[in-house]
Write a protein that holds these residues in place. Structure first.
Motif: not given
Length: 128
Positions: A72-76
Motif C-alpha cells: 500500500i505504501g508503494v501505491f502511496e
C-alpha cells in the motif's frame, strides 16, 4: 506536429518528475527551499514497513501484514509522485484554503486533459 493535449501531458509529467526528483534527491535542502511534496516521507515509511516484514523475530501473520502495508505504501508513493507539483506549489505559497483552491484550479484542467490523452493513447484513438 503534436497535438496540444500531448504537449500538456508531457508538461504535467515533466513538472511532477522535476518536483519529485528535487524532493527525493535532497536538492530542496541544499537550496534552502521548503517545498515538501510528501514523496520522501512515503518512501521512508515504506522502507520501515519492509524492514519490519523481514524481521526474523516476528511471525508469518505479522510479516504478511507488514508486506501488505508496504505494498500500500508503494501505491502511496506513486500517488504522491503524480500529485507532487501541485503539492509543492501549495507548500511554496504558504498553504491555506485560498491558495489550495487557486493551485488546484490551475492544475485540475491539466490533469483532466492528461487523463483523456492517456486514455486516447491507450485505446489508439486519434481524437480526444
Amino acid at each position: 506536429m503534436t497535438r496540444i493535449t500531448t504537449t500538456v501531458l508531457v508538461m504535467v509529467i515533466l513538472m511532477n518528475s522535476g518536483a519529485t526528483i528535487m524532493d527525493v534527491s535532497g536538492l530542496n535542502d541544499d537550496l534552502g527551499v521548503e517545498m515538501e511534496t510528501g514523496v520522501s516521507d512515503a518512501v521512508d515509511e515504506t522502507v520501515e514497513e519492509m524492514k519490519t516484514a523481514f524481521d526474523p523475530n516476528i511471525g508469518s501473520v505479522e510479516s504478511l501484514i507488514s508486506l501488505s502495508l508496504a505494498a500500500i505504501g508503494v501505491f502511496e508513493i506513486v500517488i504522491e509522485g503524480v500529485f507532487s507539483a501541485p503539492t509543492m506549489m501549495i507548500n511554496i505559497l504558504g498553504g491555506g484554503e485560498v491558495v489550495e483552491t487557486v493551485v488546484l484550479g490551475l492544475f485540475a484542467p491539466m490533469y483532466a486533459i492528461s487523463t483523456l490523452e492517456l486514455v486516447s493513447i491507450a485505446i489508439g484513438s486519434r481524437t480526444v
